[in-house]
Design a protein around this motif. Structure first.
Motif, PDB file in Angstrom:
ATOM      1  N   ILE A  95       0.835  -1.204   0.000  1.00 11.35           N
ATOM      2  CA  ILE A  95       0.000   0.000   0.000  1.00 11.35           C
ATOM      3  C   ILE A  95       0.870   1.255   0.000  1.00 11.35           C
ATOM      4  CG2 ILE A  95      -0.236   0.002   2.514  1.00 11.35           C
ATOM      5  CD1 ILE A  95      -3.029   1.193   2.130  1.00 11.35           C
ATOM      6  N   ALA A  99       0.731   4.067  -2.839  1.00 14.79           N
ATOM      7  CA  ALA A  99       0.454   5.447  -2.444  1.00 14.79           C
ATOM      8  C   ALA A  99       1.525   6.390  -2.974  1.00 14.79           C
ATOM      9  CB  ALA A  99       0.351   5.556  -0.926  1.00 14.79           C
ATOM     10  N   ALA A 133      -5.090   2.674  -0.958  1.00 18.08           N
ATOM     11  CA  ALA A 133      -3.857   3.326  -1.398  1.00 18.08           C
ATOM     12  C   ALA A 133      -4.113   4.778  -1.795  1.00 18.08           C
ATOM     13  CB  ALA A 133      -3.249   2.553  -2.563  1.00 18.08           C
TER      14      ALA A 133
END
Length: 249
Positions: A95, A99, A133
Motif C-alpha cells: 500500500i 500510495a 492506497a
C-alpha cells in the motif's frame, strides 16, 4: 496551469469509470474541469470476453485499453494513465508503494479533488485495495517528507470523495446516514454515460438492456450519482469542486 480546475479519479479497472461515475465525469468535463483517470490495471482477468466472443485471454488487455480510450473520449477525460498492476492482485501490492506512485501523479496533476473507492464499500478486493492506497496518497500528498520529488512540490488535495456503488447505497445510509453523501445530478450527461458504457463492448454486450433504443432501466443508470465525502463535512468549503459543479447545473 492552475487556473483550470482539475479532478483526479483513481480506480481499479477499465469500465469502473463509466459504471460508477461516468455521468459526473462528463458533467465536470463539460464545465471545463480537466479530468485525469489513473487506472490501476488493464482488466486482463475480466471474466467477460464479449458476447459473441471478441477476445482471447491474451488479447483481452489490449482490447480493454482500446475500449477505455474510447470511453474516455465520450466522457471528456483529458488524461489517461495506468499503474500497470496485474488485475485481481492489487490487494497483494504494498500500500505504501502504491500510495507513493499515486502521490507522484497528484503532485504532477495538482487536482482540487480526488475520487476513488471506499475501502469497505468497494465491492471487490481490487476496488477496496486501490481505494486504501488512494486515500493514503490523499492524506500524504501535502507532506513534503513523504516521497520527496525534486521536480513536483508537495500539494494538499482539497477534497476526497468515494464512489458510492448503487449496491451499497442503502447499506451506507443505514450505517452512516445522509449527511456524508453528495448527490450529483447527471440527467444532462446520462447519454454520454451510456455511450461510454457501450464503448466497453467486451464487458457490456452481455447486458442487452444497455443496447436498446430507449434509456435502459438499470440500477447504475439513474439520473443521479452518489459519492461519500472522504474528509469531514466540516472541512468541505464553498469552493469544493463538487459543490461548484452542482451550483452550475
Amino acid at each position: 496551469m492552475q487556473s483550470q480546475q482539475r479532478l483526479l479519479v483513481v480506480l481499479a479497472h477499465p469500465d469502473d469509470e463509466s459504471f460508477l461515475c461516468g455521468g459526473t465525469i462528463a458533467k465536470m468535463s463539460e464545465q471545463g474541469v480537466h479530468i485525469t483517470l489513473l487506472c490501476a490495471t488493464k482488466g486482463e482477468m475480466g471474466r467477460r470476453m464479449g458476447n459473441p466472443i471478441l477476445a482471447t485471454r491474451e488479447s483481452l488487455p489490449g482490447l480493454r485499453v482500446k475500449e477505455l480510450n474510447s470511453a474516455c473520449e465520450e466522457l471528456g477525460i483529458n488524461d489517461l494513465r495506468f499503474l500497470h498492476v496485474r488485475d485481481k492482485t492489487i490487494e497483494f501490492e504494498s500500500i505504501d508503494l502504491l500510495a507513493e506512485r499515486i502521490v507522484k501523479v497528484i503532485r504532477e496533476v495538482r487536482p482540487g479533488a480526488l475520487v476513488t473507492f471506499h475501502e469497505k464499500y468497494g465491492g471487490h478486493p481490487d476496488h477496496c485495495a486501490i481505494g486504501r492506497a488512494a486515500e493514503l496518497a490523499f492524506l500524504k500528498s501535502g507532506d513534503p517528507g513523504f516521497y520527496p520529488d525534486p521536480v513536483f512540490p508537495a500539494i494538499k488535495v482539497h477534497s476526497l470523495y468515494f464512489v458510492l456503488w448503487h449496491a451499497f447505497h442503502e447499506k451506507w445510509l443505514k450505517e452512516n446516514g445522509l449527511s456524508s453523501i453528495t448527490r450529483v445530478n447527471i440527467a444532462g450527461t446520462l447519454q454520454k454515460k451510456i455511450r461510454a458504457l457501450r464503448s466497453h463492448r467486451s464487458q457490456t454486450l452481455a447486458v442487452p438492456e444497455l443496447w436498446g433504443n430507449q434509456i435502459p432501466s438499470l440500477p447504475f443508470l439513474k439520473k443521479s450519482e452518489y459519492f461519500i465525502k472522504g474528509n469531514s463535512p466540516n472541512d468541505i468549503e464553498d469552493n469544493d469542486l463538487f459543490q461548484t459543479i452542482e451550483r452550475m447545473r
